[in-house]
Design a protein around this motif. Structure first.
Motif, short mmCIF file in Angstrom:
data_model
loop_
_atom_site.label_atom_id
_atom_site.label_comp_id
_atom_site.label_asym_id
_atom_site.label_seq_id
_atom_site.Cartn_x
_atom_site.Cartn_y
_atom_site.Cartn_z
N PRO A 1 0.81 -1.23 0.00
CA PRO A 1 0.00 0.00 0.00
C PRO A 1 0.84 1.28 0.00
CG PRO A 1 -0.91 -1.58 1.55
CD PRO A 1 0.41 -2.13 1.11
N VAL A 2 2.00 1.26 0.67
CA VAL A 2 2.87 2.44 0.68
C VAL A 2 3.39 2.73 -0.73
CG1 VAL A 2 5.08 3.35 1.50
CG2 VAL A 2 3.55 2.21 3.09
N ILE A 3 3.84 1.68 -1.43
CA ILE A 3 4.31 1.86 -2.81
C ILE A 3 3.20 2.40 -3.69
CG2 ILE A 3 5.22 0.67 -4.84
CD1 ILE A 3 6.54 -1.34 -2.97
N ALA A 4 2.01 1.81 -3.55
CA ALA A 4 0.87 2.26 -4.35
C ALA A 4 0.51 3.71 -4.03
CB ALA A 4 -0.32 1.35 -4.11
N ALA A 5 0.61 4.09 -2.76
CA ALA A 5 0.23 5.44 -2.34
C ALA A 5 1.18 6.49 -2.90
CB ALA A 5 0.20 5.52 -0.81
N ALA B 1 2.49 10.78 -6.86
CA ALA B 1 3.35 11.29 -7.93
C ALA B 1 2.56 11.55 -9.20
CB ALA B 1 4.49 10.31 -8.20
N TYR B 2 1.69 10.63 -9.56
CA TYR B 2 0.90 10.82 -10.78
C TYR B 2 -0.09 11.96 -10.64
CZ TYR B 2 2.74 6.79 -13.26
OH TYR B 2 3.58 5.94 -13.94
N TYR B 3 -0.61 12.16 -9.44
CA TYR B 3 -1.53 13.27 -9.22
C TYR B 3 -0.79 14.61 -9.25
CZ TYR B 3 -4.92 16.36 -7.01
OH TYR B 3 -5.77 17.40 -6.76
#
Length: 334
Positions: free
Chosen positions: A311-315, A320-322
């Protein structure tokens, strides 16, 4: 936690490893694709193309590290068998990724007239990395066996995977750029799409011929009727994508992100189709997911770590994309 049996944990980690590979193929796939089709004839276009992937490309490779790490820790026997067969192309992949990383930094620090040499290095590293991945996929499909036929097929697979990454890379540029560079990306996305479709059709025909288990999975009812929807969806996306590209660009840049979304569906459906073809084998026709898994105690420890780390990697990827959403501007060095 009676449901956390050895079999369930093996299935969970098989799914997490597969998800990590899929996310890597999509996320690092598009930035590799940008490198493959880097427009060498126009420095401003190259700056804009590289600026479009600059905030993301390093983080995208995290999913490859995670996938290899999960394979090593959760399925050590499979990791040993697969890496033993793919040692040389894996080394070539790492060399390609290193060339990309070095070129990305050096192009920002050398004299202007020398920047083009590092751009060529970035392009060469991208081509080497993508071809190596495709070669590994081809050898995997051929049962990790090396003979004349499997090497020819692996080389063909390398070219097709390179085309697929070029397709999604140009689709990314369509959404992140405008003007002449966007038109350039639309043109090359069409070409790469045709080559990618040819590769998928070839793999779909050859895979059942060399793997009896694959033929059984895709032809035995009743699941065969359900599985048939996967290739139909994939091929429908190619048709819709080509029609969409013929209409772009539209006023106010409407629909600019549609090709990238379609490419995501193509990648996902192709990956699911491949995964279903080989399940439950993790080493084709040799070792199942459950035979290759670590002990329940080891998997249980890794499971609680994965619950925190993934979840940390996904977050941070989502943040970054946002933060860097919108159109890319040309790079400016000071």
């Amino acid at each position: 936690m009676n449901w956390l049996t050895a079999e369930h944990l093996a299935l969970v980690f098989g799914g997490l490893t597969a998800l990590s590979i899929l996310l890597y193929a999509i996320l690092d796939g598009y930035d590799l694709g940008v490198g493959i089709t880097l427009p060498m004839g126009n420095e401003a276009w190259r700056d804009t193309a590289i600026a479009s992937i600059g905030p993301f490309w390093d983080a995208n490779e995290t999913w490859l590290v995670l996938a290899v790490g999960l394979l090593l820790v959760a399925f050590p026997a499979a990791h040993s068998a697969i890496l033993h067969a793919l040692y040389l192309p894996t080394a070539m992949l790492l060399i390609g990724l290193i060339l990309r990383g070095v070129a990305f930094d050096f192009r920002a620090k050398v004299k202007t007239q020398r920047k083009v040499y590092w751009d060529y290095t970035f392009k060469a590293g991208s081509l080497l990395a993508t071809f190596s991945q495709g070669f590994m996929l081809g050898i995997y499909v051929m049962g990790l066996q090396y003979h004349t036929g499997s090497i020819i097929f692996a080389c063909f697979s390398g070219l097709c995977v390179t085309a697929a990454y070029a397709m999604i890379g140009n689709a990314w540029l369509i959404g992140k750029t405008s003007g002449e560079l966007q038109l350039h990306a639309i043109k090359h996305c069409k070409i790469a799409g045709v080559l990618t479709l040819s590769g998928i059709l070839a793999v779909s025909l050859i895979n059942p011929m060399v793997n009896a288990n694959v033929l059984q999975v895709w032809t035995e009812p009743p699941l065969a009727y359900f599985f048939a929807a996967i290739p139909l969806l994939c091929f429908a996306m190619f048709v819709i994508g080509y029609l969409a590209l013929k209409r772009l660009p539209l006023p106010k840049d409407a629909g600019a992100w549609l090709p990238f979304a379609i490419c995501n569906v193509i990648f996902i459906s192709s990956f699911i189709g491949l995964a279903l073809s080989f399940y439950p084998f993790v080493v084709p026709n040799q070792m199942t997911l459950y035979q290759a898994a670590s002990s329940r105690e080891s998997l249980l420890i890794i499971f609680f770590g994965a619950v925190v780390v993934i979840p940390v990697i996904a977050a941070y990827t989502a943040v970054a994309y946002y933060a860097f959403r919108g159109k890319a501007d040309g790079l400016k060095y000071y």
